[in-house]
Design a protein around this motif. Sequence first.
Motif, PDB file in Angstrom:
ATOM      1  N   LEU A 144       0.830  -1.203   0.000  1.00  0.00           N
ATOM      2  CA  LEU A 144       0.000   0.000   0.000  1.00  0.00           C
ATOM      3  C   LEU A 144       0.867   1.257   0.000  1.00  0.00           C
ATOM      4  CD1 LEU A 144      -2.700   1.402   0.130  1.00  0.00           C
ATOM      5  CD2 LEU A 144      -2.753   1.007   2.604  1.00  0.00           C
ATOM      6  N   THR A 145       1.970   1.222   0.750  1.00  0.00           N
ATOM      7  CA  THR A 145       2.902   2.358   0.751  1.00  0.00           C
ATOM      8  C   THR A 145       3.433   2.624  -0.654  1.00  0.00           C
ATOM      9  OG1 THR A 145       3.582   1.806   3.006  1.00  0.00           O
ATOM     10  CG2 THR A 145       5.033   3.259   1.758  1.00  0.00           C
ATOM     11  N   ALA A 146       3.847   1.560  -1.341  1.00  0.00           N
ATOM     12  CA  ALA A 146       4.356   1.709  -2.707  1.00  0.00           C
ATOM     13  C   ALA A 146       3.290   2.277  -3.634  1.00  0.00           C
ATOM     14  CB  ALA A 146       4.846   0.361  -3.227  1.00  0.00           C
ATOM     15  N   LEU A 147       2.055   1.868  -3.450  1.00  0.00           N
ATOM     16  CA  LEU A 147       0.974   2.369  -4.307  1.00  0.00           C
ATOM     17  C   LEU A 147       0.734   3.854  -4.071  1.00  0.00           C
ATOM     18  CD1 LEU A 147      -1.291   1.768  -6.349  1.00  0.00           C
ATOM     19  CD2 LEU A 147      -2.778   1.262  -4.407  1.00  0.00           C
ATOM     20  N   LEU A 148       0.717   4.274  -2.805  1.00  0.00           N
ATOM     21  CA  LEU A 148       0.457   5.680  -2.506  1.00  0.00           C
ATOM     22  C   LEU A 148       1.561   6.587  -3.047  1.00  0.00           C
ATOM     23  CD1 LEU A 148      -0.978   5.409   1.111  1.00  0.00           C
ATOM     24  CD2 LEU A 148      -2.177   6.268  -0.896  1.00  0.00           C
ATOM     25  N   VAL A 149       2.809   6.244  -2.785  1.00  0.00           N
ATOM     26  CA  VAL A 149       3.886   7.094  -3.309  1.00  0.00           C
ATOM     27  C   VAL A 149       4.037   6.910  -4.815  1.00  0.00           C
ATOM     28  CG1 VAL A 149       5.112   7.173  -1.118  1.00  0.00           C
ATOM     29  CG2 VAL A 149       5.685   5.403  -2.768  1.00  0.00           C
ATOM     30  N   GLY A 150       3.456   5.823  -5.355  1.00  0.00           N
ATOM     31  CA  GLY A 150       3.459   5.629  -6.803  1.00  0.00           C
ATOM     32  C   GLY A 150       2.569   6.609  -7.543  1.00  0.00           C
ATOM     33  N   LEU A 151       1.803   7.409  -6.796  1.00  0.00           N
ATOM     34  CA  LEU A 151       1.016   8.485  -7.413  1.00  0.00           C
ATOM     35  C   LEU A 151       1.892   9.652  -7.841  1.00  0.00           C
ATOM     36  CD1 LEU A 151      -2.050   8.656  -4.994  1.00  0.00           C
ATOM     37  CD2 LEU A 151      -2.070   7.851  -7.349  1.00  0.00           C
ATOM     38  N   GLN A 152       3.168   9.616  -7.503  1.00  0.00           N
ATOM     39  CA  GLN A 152       4.057  10.740  -7.783  1.00  0.00           C
ATOM     40  C   GLN A 152       4.048  11.178  -9.252  1.00  0.00           C
ATOM     41  OE1 GLN A 152       7.533  10.079  -9.239  1.00  0.00           O
ATOM     42  NE2 GLN A 152       7.601  12.286  -9.625  1.00  0.00           N
ATOM     43  N   PRO A 153       4.169  10.261 -10.239  1.00  0.00           N
ATOM     44  CA  PRO A 153       4.138  10.745 -11.630  1.00  0.00           C
ATOM     45  C   PRO A 153       2.825  11.453 -11.975  1.00  0.00           C
ATOM     46  CG  PRO A 153       4.947   8.486 -11.519  1.00  0.00           C
ATOM     47  CD  PRO A 153       4.383   8.811 -10.171  1.00  0.00           C
ATOM     48  N   LEU A 154       1.719  10.956 -11.392  1.00  0.00           N
ATOM     49  CA  LEU A 154       0.418  11.569 -11.655  1.00  0.00           C
ATOM     50  C   LEU A 154       0.371  12.991 -11.095  1.00  0.00           C
ATOM     51  CD1 LEU A 154      -3.010   9.813 -11.164  1.00  0.00           C
ATOM     52  CD2 LEU A 154      -2.645  12.090 -10.292  1.00  0.00           C
ATOM     53  N   LEU A 155       0.763  13.159  -9.843  1.00  0.00           N
ATOM     54  CA  LEU A 155       0.744  14.484  -9.239  1.00  0.00           C
ATOM     55  C   LEU A 155       1.747  15.413  -9.895  1.00  0.00           C
ATOM     56  CD1 LEU A 155       0.336  13.776  -5.419  1.00  0.00           C
ATOM     57  CD2 LEU A 155      -1.391  14.406  -7.090  1.00  0.00           C
ATOM     58  N   THR A 156       2.915  14.881 -10.259  1.00  0.00           N
ATOM     59  CA  THR A 156       3.925  15.708 -10.918  1.00  0.00           C
ATOM     60  C   THR A 156       3.412  16.235 -12.248  1.00  0.00           C
ATOM     61  OG1 THR A 156       5.708  14.464  -9.869  1.00  0.00           O
ATOM     62  CG2 THR A 156       6.282  15.742 -11.822  1.00  0.00           C
ATOM     63  N   ALA A 157       2.793  15.345 -13.036  1.00  0.00           N
ATOM     64  CA  ALA A 157       2.256  15.769 -14.331  1.00  0.00           C
ATOM     65  C   ALA A 157       1.148  16.802 -14.161  1.00  0.00           C
ATOM     66  CB  ALA A 157       1.720  14.548 -15.087  1.00  0.00           C
ATOM     67  N   THR A 158       0.345  16.655 -13.097  1.00  0.00           N
ATOM     68  CA  THR A 158      -0.755  17.586 -12.871  1.00  0.00           C
ATOM     69  C   THR A 158      -0.260  18.932 -12.337  1.00  0.00           C
ATOM     70  OG1 THR A 158      -2.202  15.708 -12.368  1.00  0.00           O
ATOM     71  CG2 THR A 158      -2.967  17.893 -11.702  1.00  0.00           C
TER      72      THR A 158
END
Length: 303
Positions: free
Chosen positions: A104-118
Amino acid sequence: MSTPANTRLDAALLASMPVLFVALWSTGFIGAKFGLPHAEPFTFLFIRFVLTLALLVPLVKLMASGWPTGWRLKGHIAVSGLLVHGAYLGGVFYGIYLGMPAGLTALLVGLQPLLTATLAGPLLGERISATQWLGLALGLAGITLVLGSKLDPGAMLFQGFGLDALACVLVALAGITLGTLYQKRFCTGMPLLSGTVVQYLAAGVVLGLGALLLEERSIEWTGTFILTMAWLVLVLSIAAILLLMALIRRGEASRVASLFYLVPPVTALQAWWLFDERLPLAALVGMAITIAGVVLAVRGQVR
Protein backbone atom coordinates in the motif's frame (compact mmCIF):
# COMPACT_ATOMS: atom_id res chain seq x y z
CA MET A 1 34.79 -5.90 -34.56
CA SER A 2 31.25 -6.67 -33.41
CA THR A 3 29.58 -9.85 -34.58
CA PRO A 4 25.81 -10.41 -35.02
CA ALA A 5 25.87 -12.51 -31.83
CA ASN A 6 27.51 -9.71 -29.88
CA THR A 7 25.04 -7.21 -31.30
CA ARG A 8 22.10 -9.39 -30.23
CA LEU A 9 23.62 -9.81 -26.76
CA ASP A 10 24.10 -6.06 -26.38
CA ALA A 11 20.50 -5.47 -27.48
CA ALA A 12 19.22 -8.05 -24.98
CA LEU A 13 21.24 -6.51 -22.16
CA LEU A 14 20.00 -3.03 -23.02
CA ALA A 15 16.39 -4.25 -23.11
CA SER A 16 16.74 -5.92 -19.70
CA MET A 17 18.36 -2.94 -17.93
CA PRO A 18 15.15 -0.90 -17.34
CA VAL A 19 13.36 -4.00 -16.05
CA LEU A 20 16.28 -4.74 -13.73
CA PHE A 21 16.32 -1.16 -12.47
CA VAL A 22 12.62 -1.20 -11.55
CA ALA A 23 12.92 -4.67 -9.98
CA LEU A 24 15.74 -3.37 -7.77
CA TRP A 25 13.87 -0.16 -6.97
CA SER A 26 10.79 -2.03 -5.75
CA THR A 27 12.87 -3.85 -3.13
CA GLY A 28 13.37 -0.60 -1.21
CA PHE A 29 9.95 -0.98 0.40
CA ILE A 30 10.71 -4.60 1.25
CA GLY A 31 14.06 -3.58 2.74
CA ALA A 32 12.28 -1.12 5.02
CA LYS A 33 9.95 -3.88 6.18
CA PHE A 34 12.89 -6.19 6.95
CA GLY A 35 15.09 -3.61 8.68
CA LEU A 36 12.71 -1.47 10.72
CA PRO A 37 12.06 -4.03 13.48
CA HIS A 38 15.76 -3.61 14.36
CA ALA A 39 16.21 0.19 14.20
CA GLU A 40 14.07 3.34 14.28
CA PRO A 41 13.44 4.99 10.89
CA PHE A 42 15.64 8.11 11.13
CA THR A 43 18.45 6.11 12.75
CA PHE A 44 18.15 3.46 10.03
CA LEU A 45 18.27 6.03 7.23
CA PHE A 46 21.12 8.02 8.77
CA ILE A 47 23.33 4.93 8.89
CA ARG A 48 22.33 4.07 5.34
CA PHE A 49 23.26 7.52 4.06
CA VAL A 50 26.60 7.57 5.90
CA LEU A 51 27.58 4.20 4.41
CA THR A 52 26.34 5.25 0.97
CA LEU A 53 28.37 8.47 1.06
CA ALA A 54 31.47 6.55 2.15
CA LEU A 55 31.19 4.57 -1.10
CA LEU A 56 29.87 7.30 -3.41
CA VAL A 57 32.53 9.95 -2.75
CA PRO A 58 35.46 7.73 -3.89
CA LEU A 59 33.28 6.62 -6.82
CA VAL A 60 32.88 10.23 -7.97
CA LYS A 61 36.66 10.60 -8.04
CA LEU A 62 37.17 7.22 -9.71
CA MET A 63 34.69 8.01 -12.49
CA ALA A 64 36.00 11.59 -12.83
CA SER A 65 32.50 12.94 -12.36
CA GLY A 66 32.59 16.71 -12.02
CA TRP A 67 31.11 18.39 -8.95
CA PRO A 68 28.25 20.91 -9.17
CA THR A 69 29.60 24.38 -9.91
CA GLY A 70 28.58 27.40 -7.83
CA TRP A 71 26.99 27.61 -4.41
CA ARG A 72 23.59 28.51 -5.86
CA LEU A 73 23.35 25.23 -7.76
CA LYS A 74 24.67 23.30 -4.75
CA GLY A 75 22.02 24.94 -2.58
CA HIS A 76 19.26 24.00 -5.00
CA ILE A 77 20.56 20.42 -5.15
CA ALA A 78 20.60 20.26 -1.34
CA VAL A 79 16.97 21.44 -1.18
CA SER A 80 15.95 18.83 -3.76
CA GLY A 81 17.79 16.22 -1.69
CA LEU A 82 15.87 17.20 1.44
CA LEU A 83 12.64 16.64 -0.48
CA VAL A 84 13.52 13.64 -2.67
CA HIS A 85 15.52 11.70 -0.07
CA GLY A 86 14.76 13.25 3.32
CA ALA A 87 10.99 13.75 3.17
CA TYR A 88 10.36 10.86 0.77
CA LEU A 89 12.42 8.14 2.44
CA GLY A 90 11.71 9.47 5.93
CA GLY A 91 7.97 9.37 5.26
CA VAL A 92 8.06 5.94 3.63
CA PHE A 93 10.13 4.38 6.42
CA TYR A 94 8.05 5.95 9.19
CA GLY A 95 4.80 4.93 7.52
CA ILE A 96 5.94 1.30 7.30
CA TYR A 97 7.35 1.55 10.84
CA LEU A 98 3.88 2.61 12.04
CA GLY A 99 2.23 -0.39 10.41
CA MET A 100 1.27 0.54 6.83
CA PRO A 101 1.71 -2.46 4.49
CA ALA A 102 4.66 -2.17 2.08
CA GLY A 103 2.43 -2.76 -0.95
CA LEU A 104 0.00 0.00 0.00
CA THR A 105 2.90 2.36 0.75
CA ALA A 106 4.36 1.71 -2.71
CA LEU A 107 0.97 2.37 -4.31
CA LEU A 108 0.46 5.68 -2.51
CA VAL A 109 3.89 7.09 -3.31
CA GLY A 110 3.46 5.63 -6.80
CA LEU A 111 1.02 8.48 -7.41
CA GLN A 112 4.06 10.74 -7.78
CA PRO A 113 4.14 10.75 -11.63
CA LEU A 114 0.42 11.57 -11.66
CA LEU A 115 0.74 14.48 -9.24
CA THR A 116 3.93 15.71 -10.92
CA ALA A 117 2.26 15.77 -14.33
CA THR A 118 -0.76 17.59 -12.87
CA LEU A 119 1.18 20.15 -10.78
CA ALA A 120 3.55 20.89 -13.64
CA GLY A 121 0.74 23.03 -15.05
CA PRO A 122 0.38 25.66 -12.32
CA LEU A 123 4.00 25.42 -11.09
CA LEU A 124 5.95 25.17 -14.35
CA GLY A 125 3.48 26.75 -16.76
CA GLU A 126 2.72 23.52 -18.64
CA ARG A 127 -0.79 23.04 -20.00
CA ILE A 128 -2.85 20.26 -18.42
CA SER A 129 -4.69 18.08 -20.92
CA ALA A 130 -8.10 16.44 -20.54
CA THR A 131 -6.36 13.07 -20.44
CA GLN A 132 -4.35 14.19 -17.42
CA TRP A 133 -7.48 15.29 -15.59
CA LEU A 134 -9.05 11.90 -16.37
CA GLY A 135 -5.92 10.18 -15.06
CA LEU A 136 -6.06 12.23 -11.84
CA ALA A 137 -9.72 11.30 -11.32
CA LEU A 138 -8.99 7.60 -11.90
CA GLY A 139 -5.99 7.71 -9.58
CA LEU A 140 -7.96 9.26 -6.75
CA ALA A 141 -10.86 6.83 -7.29
CA GLY A 142 -8.48 3.88 -7.21
CA ILE A 143 -6.75 5.05 -4.02
CA THR A 144 -10.14 5.63 -2.37
CA LEU A 145 -11.12 2.05 -3.25
CA VAL A 146 -7.85 0.65 -1.88
CA LEU A 147 -8.03 2.61 1.38
CA GLY A 148 -11.73 1.82 1.73
CA SER A 149 -10.93 -1.89 1.58
CA LYS A 150 -8.58 -1.41 4.57
CA LEU A 151 -11.11 0.42 6.78
CA ASP A 152 -11.51 -0.99 10.27
CA PRO A 153 -14.59 -0.21 12.40
CA GLY A 154 -12.28 -0.17 15.44
CA ALA A 155 -10.34 2.72 16.85
CA MET A 156 -7.36 2.30 14.51
CA LEU A 157 -9.52 3.41 11.54
CA PHE A 158 -7.49 1.20 9.17
CA GLN A 159 -6.52 -2.45 9.57
CA GLY A 160 -3.05 -2.50 11.16
CA PHE A 161 -2.26 1.22 10.90
CA GLY A 162 -3.71 4.60 11.77
CA LEU A 163 -3.87 8.12 10.44
CA ASP A 164 -0.32 8.80 11.63
CA ALA A 165 1.06 6.20 9.20
CA LEU A 166 -1.10 7.57 6.38
CA ALA A 167 0.11 11.11 7.14
CA CYS A 168 3.76 9.98 6.99
CA VAL A 169 3.29 8.37 3.58
CA LEU A 170 1.46 11.45 2.30
CA VAL A 171 4.46 13.53 3.43
CA ALA A 172 6.63 11.13 1.42
CA LEU A 173 4.38 11.58 -1.62
CA ALA A 174 4.52 15.37 -1.28
CA GLY A 175 8.30 15.24 -0.85
CA ILE A 176 9.02 13.17 -3.95
CA THR A 177 6.50 15.16 -6.03
CA LEU A 178 7.71 18.62 -5.02
CA GLY A 179 11.32 17.45 -5.10
CA THR A 180 10.94 16.23 -8.67
CA LEU A 181 9.41 19.54 -9.76
CA TYR A 182 12.03 21.53 -7.84
CA GLN A 183 14.86 19.54 -9.38
CA LYS A 184 13.39 19.98 -12.84
CA ARG A 185 13.10 23.74 -12.30
CA PHE A 186 16.36 24.56 -10.50
CA CYS A 187 18.81 21.65 -10.92
CA THR A 188 19.05 21.17 -14.68
CA GLY A 189 22.86 21.42 -14.56
CA MET A 190 23.25 18.79 -11.84
CA PRO A 191 25.83 16.03 -12.47
CA LEU A 192 23.95 12.86 -11.56
CA LEU A 193 26.54 11.05 -9.44
CA SER A 194 28.16 13.97 -7.58
CA GLY A 195 24.79 15.75 -7.33
CA THR A 196 23.43 12.66 -5.59
CA VAL A 197 26.28 12.96 -3.06
CA VAL A 198 25.14 16.52 -2.24
CA GLN A 199 21.53 15.34 -1.96
CA TYR A 200 22.39 12.45 0.37
CA LEU A 201 24.60 14.72 2.48
CA ALA A 202 21.83 17.30 2.98
CA ALA A 203 19.18 14.67 3.73
CA GLY A 204 21.56 12.76 6.00
CA VAL A 205 22.24 15.82 8.17
CA VAL A 206 18.52 16.47 8.70
CA LEU A 207 17.68 12.80 9.33
CA GLY A 208 20.63 12.56 11.72
CA LEU A 209 19.24 15.51 13.69
CA GLY A 210 15.83 13.80 13.66
CA ALA A 211 17.38 10.62 15.06
CA LEU A 212 19.26 12.63 17.71
CA LEU A 213 16.23 14.62 18.87
CA LEU A 214 13.31 12.21 18.36
CA GLU A 215 14.63 8.66 18.68
CA GLU A 216 16.48 6.47 21.14
CA ARG A 217 18.98 5.43 18.42
CA SER A 218 19.08 1.83 19.60
CA ILE A 219 20.05 -0.74 16.95
CA GLU A 220 19.84 -4.53 16.98
CA TRP A 221 22.83 -5.63 14.89
CA THR A 222 21.23 -8.88 13.78
CA GLY A 223 22.11 -10.76 10.61
CA THR A 224 18.83 -9.63 9.05
CA PHE A 225 19.56 -5.97 9.78
CA ILE A 226 23.13 -6.15 8.44
CA LEU A 227 22.08 -7.95 5.25
CA THR A 228 19.20 -5.53 4.72
CA MET A 229 21.47 -2.52 5.20
CA ALA A 230 24.05 -4.00 2.82
CA TRP A 231 21.34 -4.56 0.20
CA LEU A 232 19.93 -1.04 0.49
CA VAL A 233 23.36 0.60 0.34
CA LEU A 234 25.13 -1.53 -2.28
CA VAL A 235 22.24 -2.54 -4.51
CA LEU A 236 19.74 0.28 -4.16
CA SER A 237 21.80 3.39 -3.39
CA ILE A 238 24.87 2.49 -5.49
CA ALA A 239 24.07 -0.09 -8.18
CA ALA A 240 20.66 1.33 -9.04
CA ILE A 241 22.12 4.84 -9.46
CA LEU A 242 24.92 3.57 -11.71
CA LEU A 243 22.35 1.62 -13.70
CA LEU A 244 20.23 4.75 -14.05
CA MET A 245 23.27 6.69 -15.28
CA ALA A 246 23.93 4.04 -17.92
CA LEU A 247 20.30 4.14 -19.03
CA ILE A 248 20.29 7.93 -19.31
CA ARG A 249 23.49 7.87 -21.36
CA ARG A 250 21.88 5.32 -23.70
CA GLY A 251 18.68 7.36 -23.98
CA GLU A 252 16.52 4.84 -22.11
CA ALA A 253 15.23 7.09 -19.32
CA SER A 254 11.73 7.23 -20.81
CA ARG A 255 11.46 3.44 -20.68
CA VAL A 256 12.44 3.50 -17.01
CA ALA A 257 9.77 6.12 -16.31
CA SER A 258 7.08 3.99 -17.93
CA LEU A 259 8.17 0.87 -16.04
CA PHE A 260 7.80 2.71 -12.73
CA TYR A 261 4.09 1.93 -13.09
CA LEU A 262 5.01 -1.66 -12.28
CA VAL A 263 6.64 -0.83 -8.92
CA PRO A 264 3.43 -0.98 -6.79
CA PRO A 265 2.19 -4.37 -8.08
CA VAL A 266 5.72 -5.84 -7.97
CA THR A 267 6.12 -4.60 -4.38
CA ALA A 268 2.68 -5.95 -3.44
CA LEU A 269 3.63 -9.35 -4.90
CA GLN A 270 6.92 -9.39 -2.99
CA ALA A 271 5.18 -8.33 0.24
CA TRP A 272 2.59 -11.10 -0.19
CA TRP A 273 5.30 -13.69 -0.76
CA LEU A 274 7.63 -12.55 2.04
CA PHE A 275 5.27 -11.15 4.69
CA ASP A 276 1.87 -12.60 3.74
CA GLU A 277 0.48 -9.09 3.15
CA ARG A 278 -2.86 -9.70 1.50
CA LEU A 279 -5.05 -7.29 -0.44
CA PRO A 280 -8.77 -8.01 -0.91
CA LEU A 281 -10.30 -8.04 -4.37
CA ALA A 282 -11.55 -4.47 -4.03
CA ALA A 283 -8.02 -3.30 -3.23
CA LEU A 284 -6.57 -5.15 -6.23
CA VAL A 285 -9.18 -3.52 -8.49
CA GLY A 286 -8.36 -0.14 -6.94
CA MET A 287 -4.64 -0.72 -7.55
CA ALA A 288 -5.31 -1.45 -11.24
CA ILE A 289 -7.47 1.68 -11.56
CA THR A 290 -4.81 3.80 -9.83
CA ILE A 291 -2.01 2.55 -12.10
CA ALA A 292 -4.20 3.19 -15.16
CA GLY A 293 -4.74 6.75 -13.90
CA VAL A 294 -1.00 7.32 -13.48
CA VAL A 295 -0.33 6.01 -17.00
CA LEU A 296 -3.01 8.31 -18.48
CA ALA A 297 -1.76 11.35 -16.58
CA VAL A 298 1.85 10.91 -17.66
CA ARG A 299 1.17 9.95 -21.27
CA GLY A 300 -1.35 12.74 -21.63
CA GLN A 301 1.19 15.37 -20.65
CA VAL A 302 1.40 18.17 -23.19
CA ARG A 303 4.93 18.45 -24.58
